[in-house]
Design a protein around this motif. Structure first.
Motif, mmCIF file in Angstrom:
data_model
loop_
_atom_site.group_PDB
_atom_site.id
_atom_site.type_symbol
_atom_site.label_atom_id
_atom_site.label_comp_id
_atom_site.label_asym_id
_atom_site.label_seq_id
_atom_site.Cartn_x
_atom_site.Cartn_y
_atom_site.Cartn_z
ATOM 1 N N ALA A 85 -76.041 15.848 -12.088
ATOM 2 C CA ALA A 85 -76.745 17.171 -12.416
ATOM 3 C C ALA A 85 -77.793 17.317 -13.264
ATOM 4 N N SER A 86 -77.781 16.606 -14.367
ATOM 5 C CA SER A 86 -78.847 16.690 -15.301
ATOM 6 C C SER A 86 -80.109 16.215 -14.710
ATOM 7 N N GLY A 87 -79.944 15.235 -13.802
ATOM 8 C CA GLY A 87 -81.240 14.682 -12.950
ATOM 9 C C GLY A 87 -82.015 15.605 -12.182
ATOM 10 N N ALA A 88 -81.097 16.448 -11.705
ATOM 11 C CA ALA A 88 -81.695 17.323 -10.326
ATOM 12 C C ALA A 88 -83.165 17.895 -10.602
ATOM 13 N N ARG A 138 -56.993 5.124 -17.242
ATOM 14 C CA ARG A 138 -57.044 6.264 -16.533
ATOM 15 C C ARG A 138 -58.499 7.153 -17.312
ATOM 16 N N GLN A 139 -58.488 7.015 -18.702
ATOM 17 C CA GLN A 139 -59.575 7.526 -19.423
ATOM 18 C C GLN A 139 -60.971 6.687 -19.044
ATOM 19 N N ALA A 140 -60.796 5.586 -19.101
ATOM 20 C CA ALA A 140 -61.852 4.696 -18.603
ATOM 21 C C ALA A 140 -62.540 5.132 -17.418
ATOM 22 N N LEU A 141 -61.731 5.404 -16.421
ATOM 23 C CA LEU A 141 -62.235 5.622 -15.284
ATOM 24 C C LEU A 141 -62.702 6.937 -15.159
ATOM 25 N N SER A 142 -61.949 8.153 -15.732
ATOM 26 C CA SER A 142 -62.400 9.330 -15.905
ATOM 27 C C SER A 142 -64.085 9.393 -16.575
ATOM 28 N N GLY A 143 -64.120 8.687 -17.559
ATOM 29 C CA GLY A 143 -65.469 8.452 -18.240
ATOM 30 C C GLY A 143 -66.500 8.177 -17.403
ATOM 31 N N PHE A 144 -66.116 7.287 -16.571
ATOM 32 C CA PHE A 144 -67.203 6.659 -15.585
ATOM 33 C C PHE A 144 -67.585 7.794 -14.684
ATOM 34 N N VAL A 145 -66.690 8.260 -13.953
ATOM 35 C CA VAL A 145 -66.705 9.282 -12.896
ATOM 36 C C VAL A 145 -67.642 10.609 -13.631
ATOM 37 N N ASP A 146 -67.305 10.962 -15.051
ATOM 38 C CA ASP A 146 -67.988 11.961 -15.520
ATOM 39 C C ASP A 146 -69.254 11.704 -15.704
ATOM 40 N N LEU A 147 -69.713 10.450 -16.227
ATOM 41 C CA LEU A 147 -71.198 9.835 -16.442
ATOM 42 C C LEU A 147 -71.799 10.099 -15.130
ATOM 43 N N ILE A 148 -71.327 9.545 -14.065
ATOM 44 C CA ILE A 148 -72.141 9.742 -12.907
ATOM 45 C C ILE A 148 -72.403 11.111 -12.423
#
Ligand code: ATP
Ligand code: MG
Length: 741
Positions: free
Chosen positions: A489-492, A474-484
């Motif tokens: 957001a930061s690239g906008a 679950r943590q690994a998946l969340s990490g991936f979601v957060d990354l994207i």
């Protein structure tokens, strides 16, 4: 959407130009037939003419004539050609004729134009704003997955065949729903097609054929839109018309309606995409479907020397059922066509490089030389030889820049940032580099996506929510979601290039590839840097200005992927397949691999009609050359890891001997050690054992001199003039000839 009061603007335009401009340059440099075609007042025109007769030139001059003289507004012009490269070329030729005159014109490929339509009207087209293009590689992976999901056996229903089934139907304008079922052998493919459509729709993905199919449907369905575009594009011009498929032709018919005026130019002898659904019959249908269309023929060739043209005419004359054209030229004979018999593919490549060198040493430009071949796999030997010689080159096709694995990895992240529903991108990005998301976790996510008919991204969110997974997963998946989410957001606020740069760092992609190569020189990290450079140079065309920059860039990457690597190599020696050379011309052309089984390709000898298409391809190849043409074949060739012995292509025999010059005395082809299995001759003879004029001794016939030779490999024969026994042909492998000092 741009609306224009066409007539008022058009006539103002007309007055402006007529008053200020001398238009004679639009007709200078055209012969009488070409002028006729450029200035004709007929509503519909078909220009049917052979290679190098100035078809593309006429098309460009007609655009200029219509806008500068007749008063057609530039935004009323839609010009279509076959490749992005050809489209760029067309635009620059138009620009040269009428500075500032092409603003607002649509010049592009069918795919590019359809893409632009869908971007502008995504809503009406039933797509999410962030829809992405699915390239053929991703399409294949997706089909593979669907076959597995449907529980079908991929040996009985190979993914490649399924993708072909889907694309072929789309090219003919058929959706899964409109295909009759009830055929046991094709029903499973139909089922795959249906599932594939659903997955693409859910993920906001559009494959190449879909771009066109959807645009066509859009125009048919939305009367207001169709009306708008019909009024806008009153003038449609299409180059390379012989290679349009059914859907492209239907698209043109719809858009032209009863009011548009259409010019098509083509050459039935250059129809080379039949295997991909192109229909040369469209040329005849055009005369039937477009009332009072007038046909104009151009017969003088301006491109090639007389010898080259003679070769092209002679080869194509072997095809039955042609519409019939004879090209002539006033050019001098020029050099003979060189025929080189190589020992193997490396020998062939070294010779090609030597000829390029000679060209450059004589003051020629590298970019004026092309090396053409039948199949992408042949490029490697040429590339190696060019690299060794330190000559700059550019390969079109092959593993293209935007199709390289590392570049596609990077693009997958960008696609996901642009469109979370892009399952193909997610599948690629989620474990590159690896981040501890195991196969079982992924399978669970996929199963949920399937069952709940949602994109993978949404399925991940639901899995996290449901807390059914182990906490590590679950943590690994969340990490991936957060990354994207974070990258989005930061690239906008960033420009495209720094945005990609940041993504390469944050995702760990750059480090991953740097690490894999362990400090060795590796093109992959260079390619990632190159992607940043490409992005920094990328500028949206004025028509794309309304598009989101990232979406525009991704569209560009997907559509360009079929063609080239980064621009910077434009000036090197041009390497490409015969298919991609269509419409282009080069001062010196080296056409390699002219062997039976390779060119013509083996498959083409087994299927009816295919051999003729190969011959048209030979005609296309030969007619790319302006001054110098070198044809070559190799006695043996290693291709896809397998050594094969080659015989000269039948197309070589179709070239009149009078225009051919064999560059190497044929005897040099025969390496005694090889042809005789190294037994009879002894390896010391391998290098120079036999030449024309060589004295030899034979156990039965005595002494003599070699006067001729033919064939290769096991069939190599020499003619020996024996003092006693007279002239005899002997098969080297059996004759046991001994060279004399
Ligand atoms: P292809 O069938 O290969 O696409 P094409 O019919 O489109 O060939 P173009 O590429 O338009 O031919 O022209 C071939 C070459 O001949 C070009 O270099 C072009 O500039 C030149 N050419 C065409 N017409 C003339 C002319 N009237 N005078 C001088 N050069 C010409
Ligand atoms: Mg052309």
């Amino acid at each position: 959407m741009r609306q224009c009061s066409d007539e008022m603007e058009a006539s103002a335009h007309f007055r402006r130009y007529n008053a200020r401009m001398d238009v004679s340059h639009l007709l200078d440099g055209l012969n009488a037939d070409q002028r006729e075609a450029v200035t004709a007042t007929d509503r519909h025109l078909l220009i049917l003419a052979g290679a190098g007769s100035g078809k593309t030139r006429v098309l460009v001059h007609r655009i200029a004539w219509l806008t500068q003289v007749v008063g057609v507004p530039p935004w009323g012009v839609l010009a279509v050609t076959f490749t992005n490269k050809a489209a760029r070329e067309m635009r620059s030729r138009c620009d040269a004729l009428m500075p500032d005159g092409t603003r607002g014109m649509w010049i592009g490929t069918f795919h590019g134009i359809a893409h632009r339509l869908l971007r502008q009207h995504w809503q009406e087209a039933g797509l999410p704003e962030s829809f992405q293009i699915l390239d053929s590689d991703d399409q294949l992976r997706m089909v593979k997955r669907i076959i597995a999901d449907l529980g079908l056996d991929d040996r009985r229903f190979p993914p490649r065949q399924a993708a072909w089934f889907i694309n072929a139907h789309k090219d003919e304008g058929r959706r899964a729903a409109s295909i009759q079922g009830g055929n046991a052998s094709t029903d499973p493919f139909l089922e795959i097609y249906r599932a594939y459509e659903a997955v693409c729709q859910r993920a906001g993905l559009v494959d190449f054929a879909e771009l066109l199919l959807r645009s066509h449907e859009l125009l048919l369905r939305e009367a207001g839109l169709l009306d708008h575009y019909r009024r806008r594009f009153g003038t449609i011009l299409i180059d390379e018309f012989q290679d349009t498929n059914a859907l492209q032709y239907a698209f043109v018919r719809v858009l032209a309606g009863d009011t548009g005026s259409v010019l098509v130019v083509g050459d039935d002898d250059q129809s080379i995409y039949g295997w991909r659904g192109a229909r040369v019959e469209n040329v005849q249908h055009f005369l039937r479907d477009f009332p009072q269309a007038r046909m104009i023929r151009l017969e003088r060739n301006y491109r090639s020397s007389a010898n080259i043209l003679a070769a092209a005419n002679a080869v194509i004359a072997n095809n039955p059922g042609r519409l019939g054209k004879r090209l002539w030229t006033e050019d001098a004979d020029g050099e003979p066509i060189d025929l080189f018999a190589a020992h193997d593919e490396n020998d062939e490549a070294r010779y090609a490089v030597a000829r390029v060198r000679e060209w450059i040493d004589g003051g020629g430009r590298a970019g004026d030389c092309a090396i053409l071949y039948r199949s992408n796999a042949q490029s490697r030997a040429f590339e190696e030889a060019l690299l060794q010689a330190g000559l700059p080159y550019r390969v079109y096709g092959g593993v293209r820049f935007f199709e390289r694995a590392e570049v596609k990895d990077a693009l997958a992240y960008l696609r996901l940032i642009a469109n979370r529903a892009d399952d193909a991108a997610l599948e690629r990005a989620i474990n590159t580099p690896t981040r501890g998301i195991g196969a079982r976790t992924l399978e669970q996510v996929r199963a949920r996506a399937r069952e709940e008919a949602v994109p993978l991204w949404e399925a991940i969110a639901r899995e996290i929510e449901a807390r059914t997974l182990a906490s590590r997963a679950r943590q690994a998946l969340s990490g991936f979601v957060d990354l994207i989410e974070r990258l989005d957001a930061s690239g906008a606020d960033l420009e495209l290039a720094p945005r990609i740069d940041e993504m390469l760092a944050a995702t760990g992609l750059r480090a991953h590839y740097a690490n894999e190569s362990r400090g060795m020189m590796d093109a992959r990290t260079d390619n990632l840097d190159e992607l940043v450079t490409v992005a920094s140079r990328f500028s949206r065309s004025e028509e794309d200005a309304s598009m989101n920059e990232l979406a525009a860039f991704l569209g560009y990457a997907a559509l360009e992927a079929g063609e080239g690597q980064a621009e910077s190599w434009e000036d090197g020696i041009q390497l490409m397949t015969l298919h991609s050379a269509k419409g282009l011309e080069f001062a010196q052309v080296f056409l390699g691999g002219m062997e039976e089984g390779l060119f013509p390709a083996q498959r083409s000898m087994e299927e009816p009609g295919r051999l003729e298409e190969e011959r048209r391809l030979a005609y296309v190849g030969i007619t790319r050359a302006r001054e110098r043409l070198i044809l070559s074949w190799a006695e043996s060739r290693r291709i896809h890891g397998i050594d094969t012995l080659g015989a000269p292509s039948r197309f070589l025999r179709e070239v009149p001997p009078a225009v051919l010059r064999e560059v190497r005395p044929r005897i040099h082809l025969l390496r005694p050690a090889q042809v005789a299995g190294g037994r009879a001759m002894g390896s010391s003879d391998a290098a120079g054992g036999f030449r024309l004029g060589q004295r030899v001794r034979h156990a039965g016939f005595g002494e003599g001199t070699i006067v001729d030779a033919e064939g290769s490999g096991a069939h190599a024969r020499v003619q020996v003039n024996f003092e006693e026994a007279g002239a005899k042909w002997l098969v080297l492998a059996f004759a046991r000839l001994e060279p004399m000092a």
